[in-house]
Design an enzyme around this catalytic site. Structure first.
Site, mmCIF file in Angstrom:
data_model
loop_
_atom_site.group_PDB
_atom_site.id
_atom_site.type_symbol
_atom_site.label_atom_id
_atom_site.label_comp_id
_atom_site.label_asym_id
_atom_site.label_seq_id
_atom_site.Cartn_x
_atom_site.Cartn_y
_atom_site.Cartn_z
ATOM 1 C CG HIS A 129 -25.374 -34.773 60.883
ATOM 2 N ND1 HIS A 129 -24.860 -34.136 61.991
ATOM 3 C CD2 HIS A 129 -24.372 -34.809 59.970
ATOM 4 C CE1 HIS A 129 -23.601 -33.796 61.742
ATOM 5 N NE2 HIS A 129 -23.278 -34.198 60.540
ATOM 6 C CG HIS A 149 -22.912 -29.776 57.577
ATOM 7 N ND1 HIS A 149 -24.194 -30.241 57.423
ATOM 8 C CD2 HIS A 149 -22.213 -30.796 58.147
ATOM 9 C CE1 HIS A 149 -24.259 -31.491 57.869
ATOM 10 N NE2 HIS A 149 -23.073 -31.856 58.306
ATOM 11 N NE ARG A 203 -20.451 -24.527 62.103
ATOM 12 C CZ ARG A 203 -19.468 -23.702 62.367
ATOM 13 N NH1 ARG A 203 -19.632 -22.399 62.198
ATOM 14 N NH2 ARG A 203 -18.307 -24.160 62.785
ATOM 15 C CD GLU A 262 -19.224 -33.544 59.132
ATOM 16 O OE1 GLU A 262 -18.721 -34.633 59.416
ATOM 17 O OE2 GLU A 262 -20.004 -32.942 59.893
ATOM 18 C CB SER A 287 -22.151 -27.682 65.243
ATOM 19 O OG SER A 287 -21.741 -26.525 64.557
ATOM 20 C CE1 TYR A 335 -22.125 -32.934 65.642
ATOM 21 C CE2 TYR A 335 -20.906 -33.095 63.602
ATOM 22 C CZ TYR A 335 -21.661 -32.353 64.482
ATOM 23 O OH TYR A 335 -21.941 -31.038 64.186
ATOM 24 N NE ARG A 377 -13.698 -26.011 60.120
ATOM 25 C CZ ARG A 377 -14.559 -25.003 60.048
ATOM 26 N NH1 ARG A 377 -14.131 -23.786 59.774
ATOM 27 N NH2 ARG A 377 -15.841 -25.194 60.256
ATOM 28 C CG HIS A 399 -19.802 -38.444 61.242
ATOM 29 N ND1 HIS A 399 -21.060 -38.315 61.768
ATOM 30 C CD2 HIS A 399 -19.448 -37.217 60.809
ATOM 31 C CE1 HIS A 399 -21.446 -37.051 61.685
ATOM 32 N NE2 HIS A 399 -20.491 -36.351 61.107
#
Lengths: 341, 341
Positions: free
Chosen positions: A178, A8, A71, A284, A73, A194, A290, A223
């Protein structure tokens, strides 16, 4: 060729967020609605947002191309009206087209849809068609819960969703199931909503007969399929107790899981219980997690490493890294060829 | 000694269902409310309901005792009022006491709580206390979503839940976080709602500071912890990105997962990533999945086999089968001793 099916644009320039904030603020005071023309993002800003992030990580990790969408979210279909979501979707999708235009070898586009709570999914078909036909996108993200954690829409097997499936089939593009952010305090977005949505969708497919009605429809559950591979015995057993057909025939001809599972034992389980032909490489990146795993010294979301460290043969790894993607995204090969030309 | 921490009275005599149906029907016509005295279940009916099911399977599988509670799916806290749930809880809990009275070596009681949407959890403390002090129960099932799939209650880390935790700590009994049936068409109960709730609760614990406030509180997340072990890297990574303490300190001193995962690869993953001291043997027999796995010829929910077939040492298996349960349920040992006497 290593194709990451799940990326994303999480690093889009701040101006995009500023516009969205203004759009949301204007819901209470329409006079303040920002004009679309007020949003000016330069090519350099786009380059800068990607060079330090997705492109850098592609190079470092040795992945070639990312199937790239707005994105997740910030799709936030629960905010505002259908018109709000339509404008926001068009802006975000157009921005993805610009990314692909700047880096056609590195990114291929997937769209978000202008869903809105209570609005028929049929109304999203037009933007889907625009993105595929006009922008050259190869798939869509489909939000099973436009309410953002209140789950007020009917299950994905309900006929109200069928116009979207008809359009996906007509255009021969897949959808990734998603969700977006959650406005329900119970559900952390990336840590609960998610994963729950992935699990929920799979169970809906067991209960329904969606793929009898759409035998060529292809849906990706991201996921790593939520909780499904970990509870594969439960799902096989539930289907059996309910006299549903075996999952291999009933669901797994149409459903694919990505590899966004951020540790070796999880990937090993996925590869062990789910047929190789149902798995697509995904990370992802840059996304939910991260950081660097202190137990490995590597990024949690560098899922390529886990696949390479698994027991899978080179041939099976190639199916996950590349070949399955061509099957699931029939428009992908032509896009990549035109990028090379 | 092999202790199954997760069994519900799913095979209770039909008269119980008939009473519940009448209780629900009377919500529209209170004049038809059935009297509690009208529900007559004989000891022979109870024996019959267990001898052919849970007791037979205990013998066949070589398990000794089941920590036993009312059927989870029929708690249905979303039906009726607080008074409805209180009466239904008392009836179901009293029936569990009778089961334990008839088979004190085979069953130890855990209660359901009279939760109801919008009603303060504090109101459940009294029935919890009655079950532990008067009926000799050793724990409770706590429903994080009394609305049955609409998730209208605040997260489990909200202070409104604290009176229940205070009572659990005072009585030194644990709670299993366990939802009931779903009245949201998106969520199949045992195939989605249960697993989602497990995942959701764990993420709430990462975000909150519940165990700082209740350092001795013990909560069991059933169904192998939902999606959590499969996504263990995601949860470690999310906690790290959010600057939460490491999960070992922040959550895993207070949270336990059962082994209700119905295939060998799932159990192997659970045992690999979750510390042995956080795992309790459970099967949820007779529960969500009742069939025989054609790939093994054994019951899906015969989870003892998977643990015995794992790489765990005998000493570690004993911790999961028995020793951890004494730690999590401090009242268990005395109950078993009095049953032997």
């Amino acid at each position: 060729m290593i194709i990451d099916c799940h990326g994303h644009y999480t690093t889009a320039p701040q101006d995009l967020t500023t516009f969205r904030d203004a759009q949301i603020a204007a819901l209470k005071d329409p006079a303040q609605t920002p004009s679309r023309a007020s949003l000016k993002i330069s090519d350099d800003q786009i380059r800068d947002s990607l060079e330090k992030a997705q492109l850098k990580l592609q190079r470092e990790r040795g992945t070639d191309v990312t199937i790239f969408s707005p994105r997740a979210s910030t799709m936030a279909h629960h905010i505002g009206t259908e018109a709000t979501s339509l404008e926001w979707s068009q802006i975000c999708n157009d921005l993805i087209e610009r990314v692909v235009g700047l880096y056609p070898k590195n990114f291929v586009g997937v769209c978000m849809l202008p869903q809105s709570p209570g609005v028929p999914p049929a109304n999203s078909a037009r933007e889907l068609e625009r993105c595929v036909k006009d922008l050259g996108f190869i798939g869509a993200n489909l939000n099973p819960d436009p309410s953002g954690g209140h789950w007020t829409a009917p299950p994905l097997t309900d006929r109200s969703w069928y116009p979207i499936y008809e359009k996906l089939v007509e255009l021969d593009v897949p959808a990734m199931v998603h969700v977006s952010s959650s406005c329900n305090a119970n559900f952390h977005a990336t840590g609960a909503h998610y994963i729950n949505a992935d699990t929920t969708a799979f169970m809906q497919f067991i209960l329904g007969d969606l793929f009898k009605d759409f035998p060529t429809l292809r849906l990706i559950i991201p996921h790593g399929g939520g909780a499904v591979p970990y509870h594969w015995g439960r799902y096989r057993g539930l289907a059996q107790d309910m006299k549903r057909p075996p999952l291999a025939d009933h669901v797994m001809k149409n459903v694919y899981f990505d590899t966004c599972v951020y540790h070796q034992p999880g990937i090993d389980l996925l590869l062990k219980v789910i047929p190789v032909e149902n798995i697509l490489f995904g990370s992802e990146m840059v996304g939910a997690v991260r950081g660097i795993d202190p137990t490995t010294g590597q990024y949690y979301d560098d899922t390529k490493r886990y696949i390479e460290s698994s027991v899978l043969s080179g041939a099976d790894q190639r199916r996950i890294f590349e070949e399955n993607a061509y099957r699931v995204y029939p428009r992908l090969k032509a896009r990549l060829a035109s990028a090379q030309a």
